[in-house]
Scaffold this active site. Structure first.
Site, PDB file in Angstrom:
ATOM      1  N   GLY A   1       8.065 -17.829   2.551  1.00  0.00           N
ATOM      2  CA  GLY A   1       7.635 -16.730   2.801  1.00  0.00           C
ATOM      3  C   GLY A   1       6.395 -16.679   3.485  1.00  0.00           C
TER       4      GLY A   1
ATOM      5  CD  GLU B   1      -4.948   2.783   1.794  1.00  0.00           C
ATOM      6  OE1 GLU B   1      -3.998   1.937   1.981  1.00  0.00           O
ATOM      7  OE2 GLU B   1      -6.223   2.453   1.879  1.00  0.00           O
TER       8      GLU B   1
ATOM      9  CB  ALA C   1      -4.086  -9.072   0.709  1.00  0.00           C
TER      10      ALA C   1
END
Lengths: 425, 425
Positions: free
Chosen positions: B9, B168, B314
């Site tokens: 990944g 968003e 994140a």
């Protein structure tokens, strides 16, 4: 009464016709399959990871924000009744017109060569470019995983067709390979990644001046492109290409820039066409016997003063679009139409960094750095939209300063898909 | 001997693990299905025509140009032998390792709700964004051709999931509709283009502070978003969405931002997983009983000091990636490993122009213009690559100054394709 013109195609020809008509108060319905105008001359730079798709495309609806008399319609014209004066869209809608401008352009032609439709990648529509970019990058990833593939030509790209698209593509690919991918794939012998350019004529860039043709071939060879002239492709199978001189070349990627044929529409409508599908036109670009139908750009079998068929590039389309707009207004006002007079503004092709050829009017020929700067400047200037110009300028400056290509992304799932529109045999 | 680590990944977790390992001399094989690192927090801006795909993606091979001990491999890990210590790729290749870092992330989860897999659009992979953009634009083109569709909800987009992605996306879509598409489609009543945001909890942005949640909902409503809280989707059929409170909403476009589930890999390898598919980890982020296997990011069932499961965003991935790199080096050096301590750096979400919410450490809450500027600055700063930052800055400045969205292109052929990876039930 206001004249209503249906314009089929939002490329250089259709867009210029629609703008000129709108500026004189005509009502226009502009029909295209895509929702954007494509700046085709830079399409190869998207395919070689230098630019974003959106840098060279401009939304059609945005072109006409200030022109409410222009209606944009996304759709495909599948038929028309030239007597009843309406076109028919794929969804069955009939759109009536007073005048019809056909500017639907050309599509990649495979000339019926076995294997081309299945294995070759075209470069006409915007979506073709990221697809081609992904295919080239995927071959490198595959070879990195299985280095024995390199000896089988897995890194070889063959480009068929030595016109401007083929030449510019070849030059940009060797730069991508030697300057960018060589760094990305340190374990691969990228010097074995070949670009082979095949042209059936004796020289590349056939319509250019002899000195430009020679300079282009010399520059391509110096940069590492294998230039094969005077030969044709006979057969293709996805890993090999057989040429008519008996050679076979191992090439896992095949780019088809060999030629275009006009879209099938004129033939479908029963109009007289030339061998490459272009519609026969009168001197004023109307269709003989159909004074309300006009043909523009790649679709028109228009000739220059010397009787030579005009090339299927931007300038004849732009000038033709403006010309038919004027003639439609003249005819609508009861005036006689005027013949189309093509002004040759010259031709340009870039081979790579600091190298381009330009044949300009009055016998001016540019090459090298001067030609290259002229090419950059002209393309930046003619690109539509300030944002697009800024973005192209930023990307060019970045690529120039760093030898980088920021957009080298594989976005498509693996498949050998051809141009969205398919190829015409 | 140099330790060899396989990192699966190239997202925030894997990339940070690989970088930290490489900077300490470890040999790394980084495996990803894509050839780029994706900056997921801005993916919704690509989907709403604000940015180019290449602005938020950075080629993985370019990250490691200066680190020859890192080998990038494009491929999919389908299996592993944790005793023999190798992973197996989809093409059958076995890649041996000394340590294995699983950082393969999460995928969109449809929770088995009928119709979602067929009709909803996910937003996890880069290719999802231009696809979603095309679908939204296509609904407007279809309604322009058949205005009676508007009354049937053809311009309504429902977004399921009131987390940062959903919020968003909703904010950016109403701006796109009211400021850009209203100009593009003057004949359409674009005020009837609704954005409906559905959240099953009582408020949007559940992990945020109460004042941020309230402010976000208030701003969304003020800008025209229909915010429905406390309800779940029961069934979907492509034109309608049925909610569990008995309502049905006409919506031709359905965006699924409702939740993610870890990729199936840990379960396939026989590791213990939580209900949402995350792998159970020890305090040092290794797998209990498998001291050579480490889990990072969305895939790890890691907890904060208070015992709360870490959010799948994140920061936990970045910090976790760096942490496991250190622990691998410690274990390789014969030292004891240390527990992972997550430092909460706060959360941010933007609702639109001049509007965002940010919960920062030490109880600092920002909102409005200040929050929005903080959001812009932080995202620009954390984006990878100077070219990408420049391009994002250029596009943001352009969009801000002109209310334009330059990338509103339909590039995909019409189809209701889901995320490339499919959804997990």
């Amino acid at each position: 009464m206001t004249v209503h013109v249906v314009v089929v195609g939002g490329g250089f020809g259709g867009l210029n016709a629609a703008r000129a008509l709108a500026s004189h108060g005509a009502r226009v319905t502009l029909i295209d399959r895509e929702n954007f105008h494509l700046f085709q001359p830079l399409l190869y730079q998207v395919a070689t990871s230098g630019l974003n798709p959106a840098d060279i495309a401009y939304p059609l609806r945005a072109v006409f924000h200030a022109a409410p008399q222009v209606q944009v319609r996304i759709g495909e014209v599948v038929n028309a009744d030239l007597d009843a004066r309406h076109v028919v869209l794929a969804d069955g809608t009939r759109v009536p017109y007073d005048h019809l401008v056909l500017a639907a352009g050309a599509t990649t032609a495979d000339f019926g060569i076995p294997g081309v439709a299945e294995h070759a990648l075209g470069l006409k529509r915007l979506a073709d470019a990221p697809r081609l970019r992904g295919e080239v990058l995927r071959r490198f990833e595959e070879a990195d995983a299985k280095p024995e593939l390199v000896a089988q030509g897995w890194l070889t790209t063959m480009i068929v067709g030595g016109g401007p698209t083929g030449v510019e593509m070849a030059g940009a690919l060797v730069e991508l390979f030697s300057k960018v991918l060589a760094k990305d794939f340190p374990r691969l012998d990228v010097s074995r990644a070949k670009v082979v350019l095949v042209e059936m004529g004796d020289e590349v860039l056939p319509p250019f001046s002899p000195q430009s043709r020679r300079h282009a071939a010399e520059q391509l060879r110096r940069r590492g492109v294998d230039v094969l002239t005077g030969c044709r492709v006979q057969r293709v199978d996805g890993t090999h290409v057989w040429l008519d001189d008996g050679q076979s070349v191992s090439a896992a990627t095949l780019v088809w820039a060999a030629g275009v044929t006009a879209v099938a529409l004129p033939a479908q409508l029963g109009l007289s066409t030339t061998r490459d599908g272009r519609a026969v036109v009168s001197e004023d670009l109307s269709v003989p016997g159909h004074p309300h139908v006009w043909i523009v750009g790649d679709l028109a079998a228009a000739k220059d003063a010397g009787g030579q068929m005009l090339p299927q590039v931007a300038q004849p389309a732009i000038q033709g679009g403006r010309h038919v707009a004027q003639q439609i207004l003249r005819r609508h006002a009861g005036l006689a139409t005027r013949p189309f007079v093509y002004r040759d503004k010259g031709s340009m092709a870039t081979i790579g960094r600091h190298a381009a050829v330009a044949d300009l009017p009055w016998g001016i020929h540019l090459k090298g750095v001067v030609g290259w700067l002229a090419w950059l400047f002209l393309h930046l200037l003619t690109l539509m939209g300030f944002r697009n110009r800024l973005s192209v300028l930023l990307n060019w400056a970045w690529n120039y300063a760093t030898w980088d290509r920021g957009t080298r992304l594989i976005l498509e799932t693996p498949s050998r898909r051809r141009s969205g529109e398919g190829m015409a045999a």
